[in-house]
Enzyme design. Structure first.
Site, PDB file in Angstrom:
ATOM      1  N   THR A  19       0.850  -1.193   0.000  1.00 31.65           N
ATOM      2  CA  THR A  19       0.000   0.000   0.000  1.00 31.65           C
ATOM      3  C   THR A  19       0.886   1.245   0.000  1.00 31.65           C
ATOM      4  O   THR A  19       0.954   1.990   0.984  1.00 31.65           O
ATOM      5  CB  THR A  19      -0.947  -0.058   1.225  1.00 31.65           C
ATOM      6  N   GLY A  64       0.204   1.359  -5.155  1.00 34.60           N
ATOM      7  CA  GLY A  64      -0.870   0.499  -4.653  1.00 34.60           C
ATOM      8  C   GLY A  64      -1.929   1.294  -3.909  1.00 34.60           C
ATOM      9  O   GLY A  64      -3.132   1.038  -4.044  1.00 34.60           O
ATOM     10  N   LYS A  75       8.064   0.744 -22.044  1.00 40.36           N
ATOM     11  CA  LYS A  75       8.109   1.494 -20.776  1.00 40.36           C
ATOM     12  C   LYS A  75       9.562   1.631 -20.306  1.00 40.36           C
ATOM     13  O   LYS A  75       9.969   2.674 -19.791  1.00 40.36           O
ATOM     14  CB  LYS A  75       7.248   0.823 -19.716  1.00 40.36           C
TER      15      LYS A  75
HETATM   16  N1  LIG Z   1       5.165   5.570  -7.701  1.00 38.34           N
HETATM   17  C1  LIG Z   1       4.902   5.671  -9.006  1.00 38.34           C
HETATM   18  O1  LIG Z   1       4.393   6.707  -9.466  1.00 38.34           O
HETATM   19  C2  LIG Z   1       5.205   4.528  -9.910  1.00 38.34           C
HETATM   20  C3  LIG Z   1       5.737   3.346  -9.440  1.00 38.34           C
HETATM   21  N2  LIG Z   1       5.953   2.300 -10.310  1.00 38.34           N
HETATM   22  C4  LIG Z   1       6.480   1.023  -9.832  1.00 38.34           C
HETATM   23  O2  LIG Z   1       5.580   0.488  -8.869  1.00 38.34           O
HETATM   24  C5  LIG Z   1       6.272  -0.338  -7.928  1.00 38.34           C
HETATM   25  C6  LIG Z   1       5.913   0.132  -6.529  1.00 38.34           C
HETATM   26  O3  LIG Z   1       6.456   1.433  -6.371  1.00 38.34           O
HETATM   27  P1  LIG Z   1       5.906   2.504  -5.337  1.00 38.34           P
HETATM   28  O4  LIG Z   1       4.473   2.302  -5.072  1.00 38.34           O
HETATM   29  O5  LIG Z   1       6.374   3.822  -5.822  1.00 38.34           O
HETATM   30  O6  LIG Z   1       6.729   2.096  -4.027  1.00 38.34           O
HETATM   31  P2  LIG Z   1       6.389   2.432  -2.488  1.00 38.34           P
HETATM   32  O7  LIG Z   1       7.653   2.206  -1.722  1.00 38.34           O
HETATM   33  O8  LIG Z   1       5.726   3.750  -2.387  1.00 38.34           O
HETATM   34  O9  LIG Z   1       5.336   1.305  -2.141  1.00 38.34           O
HETATM   35  C7  LIG Z   1       5.667  -0.006  -1.811  1.00 38.34           C
HETATM   36  C8  LIG Z   1       4.846  -0.361  -0.602  1.00 38.34           C
HETATM   37  O10 LIG Z   1       5.042  -1.735  -0.315  1.00 38.34           O
HETATM   38  C9  LIG Z   1       5.028  -1.855   1.108  1.00 38.34           C
HETATM   39  N3  LIG Z   1       5.611  -3.136   1.509  1.00 38.34           N
HETATM   40  C10 LIG Z   1       6.906  -3.493   1.603  1.00 38.34           C
HETATM   41  N4  LIG Z   1       6.995  -4.770   2.045  1.00 38.34           N
HETATM   42  C11 LIG Z   1       5.734  -5.211   2.228  1.00 38.34           C
HETATM   43  C12 LIG Z   1       5.165  -6.424   2.681  1.00 38.34           C
HETATM   44  N5  LIG Z   1       5.923  -7.459   3.043  1.00 38.34           N
HETATM   45  N6  LIG Z   1       3.826  -6.528   2.754  1.00 38.34           N
HETATM   46  C13 LIG Z   1       3.029  -5.499   2.404  1.00 38.34           C
HETATM   47  N7  LIG Z   1       3.510  -4.323   1.967  1.00 38.34           N
HETATM   48  C14 LIG Z   1       4.841  -4.186   1.877  1.00 38.34           C
HETATM   49  C15 LIG Z   1       5.823  -0.661   1.553  1.00 38.34           C
HETATM   50  O11 LIG Z   1       5.571  -0.423   2.930  1.00 38.34           O
HETATM   51  P3  LIG Z   1       6.731   0.239   3.860  1.00 38.34           P
HETATM   52  O12 LIG Z   1       6.919   1.613   3.292  1.00 38.34           O
HETATM   53  O13 LIG Z   1       6.115   0.201   5.191  1.00 38.34           O
HETATM   54  O14 LIG Z   1       7.945  -0.644   3.714  1.00 38.34           O
HETATM   55  C16 LIG Z   1       5.248   0.419   0.645  1.00 38.34           C
HETATM   56  O15 LIG Z   1       4.111   1.010   1.221  1.00 38.34           O
HETATM   57  C17 LIG Z   1       7.745  -0.210  -8.298  1.00 38.34           C
HETATM   58  O16 LIG Z   1       8.145  -1.283  -9.100  1.00 38.34           O
HETATM   59  C18 LIG Z   1       7.804   1.113  -9.094  1.00 38.34           C
HETATM   60  O17 LIG Z   1       8.892   1.159 -10.004  1.00 38.34           O
HETATM   61  C19 LIG Z   1       5.597   2.376 -11.627  1.00 38.34           C
HETATM   62  C20 LIG Z   1       5.077   3.529 -12.143  1.00 38.34           C
HETATM   63  C21 LIG Z   1       4.892   4.705 -11.349  1.00 38.34           C
HETATM   64  C1  LIG Z   2       7.385   6.544 -16.154  1.00 40.88           C
HETATM   65  C2  LIG Z   2       7.200   6.891 -14.679  1.00 40.88           C
HETATM   66  C3  LIG Z   2       7.698   8.284 -14.440  1.00 40.88           C
HETATM   67  C4  LIG Z   2       5.732   6.981 -14.366  1.00 40.88           C
HETATM   68  O1  LIG Z   2       4.939   6.396 -15.163  1.00 40.88           O
HETATM   69  C5  LIG Z   2       7.811   5.830 -13.814  1.00 40.88           C
HETATM   70  O2  LIG Z   2       7.620   4.686 -14.106  1.00 40.88           O
HETATM   71  C6  LIG Z   2       8.710   6.080 -12.645  1.00 40.88           C
HETATM   72  O3  LIG Z   2       8.776   7.169 -12.053  1.00 40.88           O
HETATM   73  O4  LIG Z   2       9.415   5.142 -12.257  1.00 40.88           O
END
Ligand SMILES: NC(=O)C1=CN([C@@H]2O[C@H](COP(=O)(O)OP(=O)(O)OC[C@H]3O[C@@H](n4cnc5c(N)ncnc54)[C@H](OP(=O)(O)O)[C@@H]3O)[C@@H](O)[C@H]2O)C=CC1
Ligand SMILES: CC(C)(CO)C(=O)C(=O)O
Length: 317
Positions: free
Chosen positions: A14, A18, A190
């Site tokens: 989350t 997420g 991507k």
């Molecule tokens: N953010 C964005 O705009 C974008 C992200 N992505 C991709 O999405 C993926 C996720 O990135 P992002 O959401 O930014 O990362 P975050 O670090 O914001 O989110 C990951 C979450 O996972 C949680 N987590 C870690 N371990 C566990 C576990 N065992 N059980 C449940 N939850 C857990 C973390 O909690 P805690 O912090 O407490 O460890 C954190 O809240 C990556 O691969 C990223 O490259 C792709 C496009 C855009």
């Molecule tokens: C391409 C972008 C900027 C968001 O879609 C991304 O995937 C990131 O920040 O890692």
């Protein structure tokens, strides 16, 4: 599962991504079960806060679990952990995945769905490529900055029937989607953005606008992008001729943005090098193509990543 609005989702992780999509799916009427980590108690007590140009939300109460809790089964399990946690994915997904469960992978990188399909042959694998700018700014607090479209691509024909149902669930929450006919092509496209801009934002210590504004930095980004195009072509998914100019023009128009890898670096978190760089390098090499500039920045990122997180061996090397 009866119709699209009745779909249930479990969101593993989350965080920035997420938390945001889970919030939108909830608003669209889906059942959403969040799995959180350090902030599970905080979210239980105060809810999940998502600030967004689409409207600020506090979801409270919200169905939130720790990964060790018993969790009701859902139609769709969404992977929203950083790929740096993927060594634990099999263990975390095992209790959530049954016969015919959809695993929707939202992470950045390559070979994610293929690896999960090998571990969970009973599941249906779909990639959700997220064009999103979102940050987790505190416990249970997500700030969505811009964008949000999700490109959906099924790994095999078993996922195809699910795509309209997923699109309807996202659409009900105000999220645009499209369907990509080739998962590998969508993933490589991507990466053509992520490989140059995520890496250079760390190595050059600047955001996307500053990379684009400096002729040498921009030339480096373009060179990396060209190598990714060669890797993609070697893997059988060549880019359209206008794809890279369009992507550069879009980046130029983007508001100044700190890619996720830069934010991870500044927060001293592990960098997503394995799935964003090493897997593409490995896949291109398997097809006889090397990507030397990509390999160089991957090595530089690994070294910086280790020293950034206090690995004394890397400082003495
Ligand atoms: N953010 C964005 O705009 C974008 C992200 N992505 C991709 O999405 C993926 C996720 O990135 P992002 O959401 O930014 O990362 P975050 O670090 O914001 O989110 C990951 C979450 O996972 C949680 N987590 C870690 N371990 C566990 C576990 N065992 N059980 C449940 N939850 C857990 C973390 O909690 P805690 O912090 O407490 O460890 C954190 O809240 C990556 O691969 C990223 O490259 C792709 C496009 C855009
Ligand atoms: C391409 C972008 C900027 C968001 O879609 C991304 O995937 C990131 O920040 O890692």
């Amino acid at each position: 599962m009866s119709d699209s609005t009745a779909l249930s989702f479990t969101i593993l992780g989350t965080g920035a991504l997420g938390g945001f999509y889970g919030s939108r799916l909830l608003l669209g009427g889906a059942t959403v079960r969040f799995i959180a980590h350090s902030d599970v108690d905080r979210i239980r007590a105060h809810g999940l806060r998502v600030d967004s140009p689409l409207g600020d939300q506090v979801h409270h109460p919200v169905e939130v679990y720790a990964d060790s809790d018993p969790i009701p089964s859902s139609d769709v399990v969404c992977v929203a952990l950083k790929t740096t946690q993927n060594a634990r994915l099999t263990e975390l997904l095992a209790p959530l995945v049954g016969e015919g469960t959809v695993i929707l992978n939202w992470q950045n990188g390559l070979t994610l769905e293929e690896e999960l399909a090998a571990r969970f042959p009973q599941a249906i694998l779909i990639a959700g490529l997220c064009f999103l700018c979102s940050n987790k700014v505190g416990p249970g607090h997500i700030v969505h900055l811009d964008y949000g479209r999700v490109s959906l691509a099924a790994l095999d024909e078993r996922g195809v029937d699910w795509l309209p149902r997923l699109r309807a669930a996202f659409g009900a929450g105000g999220i645009e989607t499209d369907v990509q006919p080739s998962l590998p092509a969508a993933r490589w496209r991507k990466l053509a953005w992520n490989i140059p801009f995520n890496g250079l934002s760390v190595l050059l210590d600047r955001n996307t606008d500053a990379i684009m504004a400096d002729p040498e930095a921009r030339a480096l980004a373009e060179r990396l992008m060209h190598e990714v195009a060669e890797g993609a072509a070697a893997c059988g998914v060549p880019f359209d001729p206008d794809f890279m100019p369009k992507m550069l023009a879009t980046t130029e128009r983007m508001a100044p943005y700190a890619p996720s890898m830069r934010l991870d670096f500044l927060a001293k978190r592990a960098l997503e090098i394995e799935y964003m760089y090493r897997r593409p390098l490995r896949e291109a090499a398997r097809h006889g193509v090397s990507m030397p500039a990509v390999e160089t920045i991957a090595a530089q990122l690994s070294i910086l990543d280790r020293s950034n997180r206090g690995d004394s061996a890397s400082r003495t090397a």
